[in-house]
Design an enzyme around this catalytic site. Sequence first.
Site, PDB file in Angstrom:
ATOM      1  N   CYS A  60      60.584  21.342  19.918  1.00 31.15           N
ATOM      2  CA  CYS A  60      61.073  22.383  20.818  1.00 31.15           C
ATOM      3  C   CYS A  60      62.080  23.253  20.082  1.00 31.15           C
ATOM      4  CB  CYS A  60      61.673  21.779  22.072  1.00 31.15           C
ATOM      5  SG  CYS A  60      62.989  20.630  21.738  1.00 31.15           S
ATOM      6  N   ALA A 119      59.976   9.139  24.921  1.00 30.97           N
ATOM      7  CA  ALA A 119      60.917   9.258  26.037  1.00 30.97           C
ATOM      8  C   ALA A 119      61.098  10.723  26.413  1.00 30.97           C
ATOM      9  CB  ALA A 119      62.261   8.649  25.646  1.00 30.97           C
ATOM     10  N   PRO A 120      61.161  10.997  27.705  1.00 29.04           N
ATOM     11  CA  PRO A 120      61.100  10.112  28.866  1.00 29.04           C
ATOM     12  C   PRO A 120      59.698   9.884  29.403  1.00 29.04           C
ATOM     13  CG  PRO A 120      61.728  12.281  29.565  1.00 29.04           C
ATOM     14  CD  PRO A 120      61.463  12.370  28.091  1.00 29.04           C
ATOM     15  N   GLY A 121      58.695  10.148  28.623  1.00 28.52           N
ATOM     16  CA  GLY A 121      57.357   9.767  29.034  1.00 28.52           C
ATOM     17  C   GLY A 121      56.539  10.846  29.705  1.00 28.52           C
ATOM     18  N   GLY A 122      57.009  12.062  29.674  1.00 24.70           N
ATOM     19  CA  GLY A 122      56.261  13.151  30.312  1.00 24.70           C
ATOM     20  C   GLY A 122      54.932  13.399  29.620  1.00 24.70           C
ATOM     21  N   LYS A 123      55.016  13.616  28.313  1.00 18.61           N
ATOM     22  CA  LYS A 123      53.786  13.914  27.569  1.00 18.61           C
ATOM     23  C   LYS A 123      52.896  12.686  27.500  1.00 18.61           C
ATOM     24  CE  LYS A 123      56.112  17.318  24.723  1.00 18.61           C
ATOM     25  NZ  LYS A 123      57.497  16.836  24.974  1.00 18.61           N
ATOM     26  N   CYS A 125      57.435   9.594  19.748  1.00 18.51           N
ATOM     27  CA  CYS A 125      58.755   9.809  20.340  1.00 18.51           C
ATOM     28  C   CYS A 125      58.516  10.149  21.803  1.00 18.51           C
ATOM     29  CB  CYS A 125      59.481  10.933  19.634  1.00 18.51           C
ATOM     30  SG  CYS A 125      59.524  10.709  17.859  1.00 18.51           S
TER      31      CYS A 125
END
Lengths: 180, 842
Positions: B543, B420-424, B418
């Site tokens: 989270c 989005a938005p691609g931070g991790k 999962c």
Amino acid sequence: MKVLSEDRTRILFEKLTKYIGVNVKLLIDRPDGTYCFREKKDRVYYISERLLHLAQTLKPDHLIAAGTCFGKFTKTNKFRLHITALTYIAPYAPYKIWVKPSAEQQFLYGHHIIKSGLGRITENTPKHHGVVVYTMSDIPIGFGVAARTTAECRHADPLATIVFHQADVGEYIRSEDTLT
Amino acid sequence: MGRKAKFDETKKVKKGPGRKARKQPDPVFKKSLVEDDTTEKKLTHRQKQRAAKRAKKKAELAEKRKALKQAKKNVSKQTEVEVDNDEGHSSDEESTQGFTDDNKEWLKPKQKSKSKEKKIHSDVEETEDDSGHDDGSDVNADSDNNDKQGTKATGEKYKVGTLDDLFKDTDDENDDAESEDEGAASDNKLEYDSNSSGSDKDEDDDTDNDDDMLPIEKANIKLVKKQKTDKKLADEEMQLNIAKQDVFAFPSQEELQNPTSLQDIHQRIKDVVTVLGNFSTLKEEGRSRCEYTDLLLKDLCIYYSYNEFLMEVLMQIFPVLELVEFLEASEVARPVTIRTNSLKTRRRDLAQALINRGVNLDPVGKWSKVGLVVYSSTVPIGATPEYLAGHYILQGASSYLPVMALAPQENERILDMCAAPGGKASHIAAIMKNTGTLFANDANKERTKAIVGNFHRLGVVNAVICNHDGREFPEVMKGFDRVLLDAPCTGTGVIAKDPSVKTTKDQKDIQRCFNIQRQLLLAAIDCCSAKSSTGGYIVYSTCSILPEENEWVVNYALKRRNVKLVPTGLDFGTEGFVKYRHHRFHPSLKLTRRFYPHTHNMDGFYVAKLKKFSNVIPEPFKDEDDEELESKSEDSKQNGDIESGDQKPVPQKKGDSRKRSATSDGPQMKKKKSDVESNKGNNAQPTPASNQKNKRNRKNKKNVKQHGTNAANNAISDKSEVQENSKDIKEQRETKIRNENVDTKSSIEEIDSVQKDPNTKTTVNKSKKKRKNQKNQETSNVQNQNINKNENKITEKVEVVAAKKLKNKFNKKNKQIGKLNSNNVKKPMKDQSVHKKFKKNK
């Protein structure tokens, strides 16, 4: 993901040559594996073969992007470089231009670069050649086309356009949806 | 210019030819000049005279005082008592310690005479010593005394800690002013004057009686008196306050219904928290803990504007004190943090560049080498040229944790399910240094655009971005070395970011979430390859702070797949729950990590790291307690049983479920009847029908067996519905829906989402079954009479709905529940008999 047609390959390389000159061949002959250009929905992706094999196992409908998007072919079959290609263009570009901090923001909002914002420029930049735009701290922030040669720049009017804007990193925010 | 002083021994002044000034040696003083004046100088004649005068005056003064004291004894006695009282009240020792000896003497009239003489002598001596001083010095000394008296008198007030500083100050000032005014005058005069002025103004009786009393003494007496009263008042007030605080009066109904202000509620919360902290001593007689917690719950809901459900859940997670802290922390936003993109720059360079732009930042902590905390910024931090050039990304500190736990290695194949938005995901790519392969998947096509944008901006080139439902990803591709699952959740850890969580989440949302999470986690585990030489790890993170979405999900996966928990590699954070309410999770869940906004100053987060040790998928059915829910989500179709429904440990399970549904009808029937009875009271209409159904139900057992799927679908219901008057109508509608999508997943989810009370549910279900059967019968025209009778009693609405349903379902039902017909043949008979019975009852 399909192989580019002969015609389109030529158009693409012509365009790339405008920006990075003979360094185009460095994009193809790489020491760290073979890389290739692939087309998907008129978008051209630059992708390593290894990654390509994996990406091709996905159904086309579910594949959003793979590797780096270089740009797209327009309906008139011209190639337009996207800002996403900056990663590969910037290191190879022979002609560069540096803008003053005061002009950074203007360029990042999509404006051309005028003489007053010009910080530095590569010697012997020919007219209408692709140039990469840097900040004074050497961060590439976009690219464009030189409107004047270096010599002409010296004597240009302060408000005269030096570089025509083509793409800038501000597009990551302004037009995220149309990036690829 | 000029000669350089030799302050510094190390610095030597140049010698040799030069200007005169340079060559000049250090000055030499004569012996007589250098000689220190240890020997006392003789007093001048005048000085002697003055000293004698002074001594004389002092002696006179002392005598007068003596006389005064004796005359005043009566009065002084009284005052003494007061003083004593005062001191006794506060702290005797302190007051005595707090002052110099001679001052103490001043306070106490009895001992005064001697001490005063002494003092005066000392004064004289002192003044004699001071050679250079003239009259003024004396006055000063005396005025000093005055000051001391003032302070001494008021000093006791300090001890008491009242608010009389003002009073004291003015006193002092008075004294000072007086002494200054008459600085030139003689001591005696000064004292007398001050005496007269002070007494005239301030005192009523004392002046008449005790003329010889010094003004300071009088003032002192007055002060003490005043002090005493003040102290009394203060004490009373204190007592009042203490009384108020200690015995927190439980508010009455009216008070509760008419909340006055948020401040009051806040105060009440504090009070209740203190009461709950020491319940046995602080509670009000006859009040149970429940009442207090209920009150607290309501107050917290109002004050922090949560809905009651979420607050209840939070209260189960945190002890009361921590809960308040958590709620407070959830009100304020966490500090903005950015992550350096190590593909393009280094943290130090980035920090320097940003500082030059007027950003105030710091490293996020020792645990991260890429994080920076932004305290303040003069430019928008999300639009600097550095940001646009991909040198950093805005990312919460808590989002680093799952990637750090995943610990990706170079040249691995990694999946972010999962993304989005691609931070991790971009963090993973940065750690892999753009080698290997990264699959960034997200189920939402719109949000994948954000991944594309971020990846290109950050210069991630080894990624494939795809748009699959995570649950189906194992069918797409398997054999990943590592899988990161940052599952969608209720977001109870990031309430500061999205306050709508407070009011919008309820039980169903949570259940929906953890069902998806379970499926995703199983899928993630399936995608991972246990045979990977470097990996075989899965990191699960949310989270959310609810154990239902965290420990429970992981626990579920532990039972369903060949995985084990391994340490996350994060050296901070609190351990995951092993026990939560009635749940007993696997002890290794200690290895998971929880992060809270109030303890770690980052968003609420949960991280668990699993290692897959075998690719074999074990037998899907494990009959262990506490898995009822899971079993339902997966097996409800096969079970055909509703009773596995809740979190209560049910001894019989899946395998036995059918049997159970058949055998355990007896008690439930009773319950049903009682339900029906109660319904009778409420609305008479549906009862006859339901009574009939009860009877019919026994027959239907067979049907249930045969049509487990239908029964499973029927499981969907709501506790609340049972009690509602319009229950029948709803049920009819629901059954309608259910019949239409017998096997669809949605129905399964719904089943899962409703598990409050198995008993009520089953009864409802049964009534539904009956209803269905009834419909069948109706359609087969076997029981027209009964139907008519029933319908007469049913409200018009019900009629309408039923009629519609009949029309719609006529054909469908015959097809779907075709087998029922054979059974139904016998039903009418029984139903009639039931009806007769019912009539008798009537």
